[in-house]
Design a protein around this motif. Structure first.
Motif, PDB file in Angstrom:
ATOM      1  N   MET A   1      -0.941  -0.321   0.391  1.00 44.31           N
ATOM      2  CA  MET A   1      -0.750  -0.452   1.566  1.00 44.31           C
ATOM      3  C   MET A   1       0.845  -2.270   1.424  1.00 44.31           C
ATOM      4  O   MET A   1       1.821  -1.576   2.247  1.00 44.31           O
ATOM      5  N   TYR A   2      -0.648  -2.853   1.418  1.00 40.76           N
ATOM      6  CA  TYR A   2       0.480  -4.824   1.284  1.00 40.76           C
ATOM      7  C   TYR A   2       0.920  -4.538   0.671  1.00 40.76           C
ATOM      8  O   TYR A   2       2.187  -5.130   0.666  1.00 40.76           O
ATOM      9  N   ALA A   3       1.182  -3.546  -0.639  1.00 42.08           N
ATOM     10  CA  ALA A   3       2.326  -4.003  -1.616  1.00 42.08           C
ATOM     11  C   ALA A   3       3.942  -3.315  -1.550  1.00 42.08           C
ATOM     12  O   ALA A   3       5.142  -3.278  -1.311  1.00 42.08           O
ATOM     13  N   GLY A   4       3.815  -1.910  -0.201  1.00 44.46           N
ATOM     14  CA  GLY A   4       4.934  -1.516  -0.052  1.00 44.46           C
ATOM     15  C   GLY A   4       5.063  -1.987   1.086  1.00 44.46           C
ATOM     16  O   GLY A   4       6.783  -2.093   1.275  1.00 44.46           O
ATOM     17  N   LEU A   5       3.787  -2.386   2.191  1.00 44.28           N
ATOM     18  CA  LEU A   5       4.843  -2.704   3.229  1.00 44.28           C
ATOM     19  C   LEU A   5       5.827  -4.674   2.360  1.00 44.28           C
ATOM     20  O   LEU A   5       7.179  -4.642   3.047  1.00 44.28           O
ATOM     21  N   GLN A   6       5.331  -5.290   1.432  1.00 41.94           N
ATOM     22  CA  GLN A   6       5.797  -6.579   1.054  1.00 41.94           C
ATOM     23  C   GLN A   6       7.478  -5.256   0.689  1.00 41.94           C
ATOM     24  O   GLN A   6       8.695  -6.142   0.596  1.00 41.94           O
ATOM     25  N   LYS A   7       7.715  -4.452   0.209  1.00 42.09           N
ATOM     26  CA  LYS A   7       8.862  -4.450  -0.559  1.00 42.09           C
ATOM     27  C   LYS A   7       9.554  -3.487   0.572  1.00 42.09           C
ATOM     28  O   LYS A   7      11.256  -2.772   0.256  1.00 42.09           O
ATOM     29  N   ALA A   8       9.581  -3.185   1.685  1.00 43.59           N
ATOM     30  CA  ALA A   8      10.398  -2.100   2.818  1.00 43.59           C
ATOM     31  C   ALA A   8      11.214  -3.192   3.291  1.00 43.59           C
ATOM     32  O   ALA A   8      11.193  -4.073   3.397  1.00 43.59           O
ATOM     33  N   VAL A   9      12.437  -2.557   3.365  1.00 40.54           N
ATOM     34  CA  VAL A   9      13.686  -3.492   3.953  1.00 40.54           C
ATOM     35  C   VAL A   9      14.166  -2.589   5.151  1.00 40.54           C
ATOM     36  O   VAL A   9      14.970  -3.017   5.585  1.00 40.54           O
ATOM     37  N   GLY A  10      13.627  -0.809   5.091  1.00 41.59           N
ATOM     38  CA  GLY A  10      14.070  -0.984   7.062  1.00 41.59           C
ATOM     39  C   GLY A  10      13.873  -1.338   7.883  1.00 41.59           C
ATOM     40  O   GLY A  10      12.490  -1.793   8.076  1.00 41.59           O
ATOM     41  N   ASP A  11      15.007  -0.695   8.856  1.00 41.80           N
ATOM     42  CA  ASP A  11      14.329  -1.459  10.579  1.00 41.80           C
ATOM     43  C   ASP A  11      13.366  -0.428  11.269  1.00 41.80           C
ATOM     44  O   ASP A  11      11.959  -1.409  11.584  1.00 41.80           O
ATOM     45  N   TYR A  12      12.544   0.325  10.496  1.00 40.70           N
ATOM     46  CA  TYR A  12      11.599   1.081  10.804  1.00 40.70           C
ATOM     47  C   TYR A  12      10.505   1.391   9.277  1.00 40.70           C
ATOM     48  O   TYR A  12      10.974   1.527   8.344  1.00 40.70           O
ATOM     49  N   VAL A  13       9.262   1.198   9.000  1.00 36.79           N
ATOM     50  CA  VAL A  13       8.511   1.370   8.081  1.00 36.79           C
ATOM     51  C   VAL A  13       7.060   2.051   8.702  1.00 36.79           C
ATOM     52  O   VAL A  13       6.651   1.411   9.013  1.00 36.79           O
ATOM     53  N   THR A  14       7.081   3.528   7.649  1.00 34.56           N
ATOM     54  CA  THR A  14       5.912   4.280   7.592  1.00 34.56           C
ATOM     55  C   THR A  14       5.435   4.225   6.519  1.00 34.56           C
ATOM     56  O   THR A  14       5.508   4.132   6.034  1.00 34.56           O
ATOM     57  N   ILE A  15       4.302   4.306   6.779  1.00 32.92           N
ATOM     58  CA  ILE A  15       3.051   4.447   5.880  1.00 32.92           C
ATOM     59  C   ILE A  15       2.726   5.901   6.058  1.00 32.92           C
ATOM     60  O   ILE A  15       2.395   6.085   6.907  1.00 32.92           O
ATOM     61  N   ILE A  16       2.751   6.771   5.020  1.00 38.43           N
ATOM     62  CA  ILE A  16       2.070   7.938   4.217  1.00 38.43           C
ATOM     63  C   ILE A  16       1.679   8.995   3.527  1.00 38.43           C
ATOM     64  O   ILE A  16       1.972   8.258   2.432  1.00 38.43           O
ATOM     65  N   ASP A  17       0.627   9.129   3.937  1.00 37.06           N
ATOM     66  CA  ASP A  17       0.012   9.679   2.457  1.00 37.06           C
ATOM     67  C   ASP A  17       0.549  10.889   1.841  1.00 37.06           C
ATOM     68  O   ASP A  17       1.578  11.418   1.795  1.00 37.06           O
ATOM     69  N   ALA A  18       0.812  10.912   0.574  1.00 35.81           N
ATOM     70  CA  ALA A  18       1.871  11.554  -0.189  1.00 35.81           C
ATOM     71  C   ALA A  18       0.252  13.318  -0.626  1.00 35.81           C
ATOM     72  O   ALA A  18       1.811  13.761  -0.815  1.00 35.81           O
ATOM     73  N   ASP A  19       0.281  13.482   0.272  1.00 31.86           N
ATOM     74  CA  ASP A  19      -1.072  14.757  -0.186  1.00 31.86           C
ATOM     75  C   ASP A  19      -0.243  15.698   0.750  1.00 31.86           C
ATOM     76  O   ASP A  19      -0.982  16.665   0.732  1.00 31.86           O
ATOM     77  N   LEU A  20       1.018  15.166   1.748  1.00 24.76           N
ATOM     78  CA  LEU A  20       1.080  15.453   2.044  1.00 24.76           C
ATOM     79  C   LEU A  20       0.169  16.582   3.685  1.00 24.76           C
ATOM     80  O   LEU A  20      -0.191  17.569   3.874  1.00 24.76           O
TER      81      LEU A  20
END
Ligand code: UDP
Ligand code: MG
Length: 319
Positions: A81-100
């Motif tokens: 999650m930390y790595a993903g948040l670092q790369k995120a550039v959107g106005d909004y950022v969502t953390i979501i699981d891949a398993d639907l």
């Protein structure tokens, strides 16, 4: 990807999700079509042992709004999650699981909510009723009760990592660079106005959950160690109580001996007391040890994760 402003970034940690990533992407396309125009998806391959990375690279060939991070080994969802948040550039950022288990349609609702409520900085989904066993549910309740009573920040039972943040909140989260990450604590520690949205988690699409009871217990311990120093104070309380009780006992013994001439059976009393006090001392030493071990690792200032590859479709050379 076009250079226009990204509205939404999805951060998707993946550990052995080979049968889910394609479906996940398709579900996102379906949910966001015509509703959220400019979004990016950041997949973090957290050292999967299956074909997740190969599948992700295949998707990357076809799509123009993906970022892929490939960890050098399994670092855990918190690091992903930390790595993903670092790369995120959107106005909004969502953390979501891949398993639907968490439907992308809900993300649209979260985005709508933030669009219409300027005073909120985050929408967090929480599970009102969970489909889980009584024993697990009991331990979870006990954990929340304990941590809320000894910790100045508020932990909400049932709240998940499934959240949408405004970008400024993400920046605050990224400033917390601790190695032992307990996101539930981190998300509440940074403050901001959070809106809680009830949701019902779906069944996992494919694969199996990586949480066993043992892992959950370890995770709960991490949370306690990371966000409260209350257990360290137990030694003081235990010491106080023991001293007080021994004082009382001394008075009793003196009265028994002087007033009634009763002989005190010394040996059993001694053994019981030595074992009791010894036990308490060992437990408290152990607790101090736990904190010291965390400090020891934290003091090494190791990176939270190591990425061996990073792909960004916006920077693709063959474009
Ligand atoms: N996950 C991860 N690293 C891990 C374990 C899990 O990135 O070491 C990811 C996993 O791929 C999934 C999410 O974290 O997208 C939640 O995991 P899981 O479904 O096992 O947890 P549950 O939904 O049962 O809480
Ligand atoms: Mg899951």
């Amino acid at each position: 990807m076009s250079t226009s402003k990204v509205k939404l970034s999805l951060v998707v940690p993946c550990y052995n999700e080979q049968d889910n990533v394609e479906l996940f992407l398709a579900a996102c396309k379906k949910a966001f079509d015509g509703k959220v125009d400019n979004y990016e998806i950041i997949f973090i391959n957290d050292g999967s042992k299956d074909n997740t990375w190969r599948k992700l690279k295949k998707l990357y060939e076809k799509e123009d709004n993906l970022k892929l991070v490939n960890f050098s080994r399994n670092f855990g969802k918190e690091a992903a999650m930390y790595a993903g948040l670092q790369k995120a550039v959107g106005d909004y950022v969502t953390i979501i699981d891949a398993d639907l288990q968490q439907r992308p349609e809900l993300v649209v609702e979260m985005v709508d909510f933030l669009d219409n409520n300027d005073d909120f900085d985050c929408v967090a989904a929480f599970q009102q009723d969970r489909r889980e066993g009584k024993v697990l549910s009991f331990f979870k309740k006990a954990f929340y009760k304990f941590i809320n009573s000894v910790c100045e920040i508020d932990f909400r039972s049932g709240a998940s990592d499934f959240r949408t943040f405004r970008h400024n909140m993400v920046e605050s989260i990224l400033e917390m660079k601790e190695y032992f990450r307990f996101s539930k604590g981190i998300f509440s520690w940074v403050g901001y106005n959070v809106h809680y949205m009830p949701y019902i988690a779906e069944e996992r699409n494919a694969g199996k959950t990586s949480w066993s009871f043992r892992k959950l217990f370890k995770y709960a311990m991490e949370g306690i160690l990371a966000f409260t120093t209350f257990p360290l104070k137990l030694a003081t309380y235990a010491g106080g109580i023991c001293s007080f009780l021994s004082l009382l006992y001394m008075v009793v013994v003196i009265i028994q001996k002087l007033a009634f001439g009763i002989d005190i059976p010394g040996y059993p009393t001694l053994i019981v007391l030595i074992l009791f006090i010894g036990g308490i001392q060992m437990i408290l030493l152990g607790i101090i040890g736990l904190y010291i071990s965390k400090m020891y690792i934290e003091g090494k200032r190791r990176p939270i994760y190591i990425a061996k590859e990073y792909l960004d479709s916006a920077e693709r050379k063959d474009d």
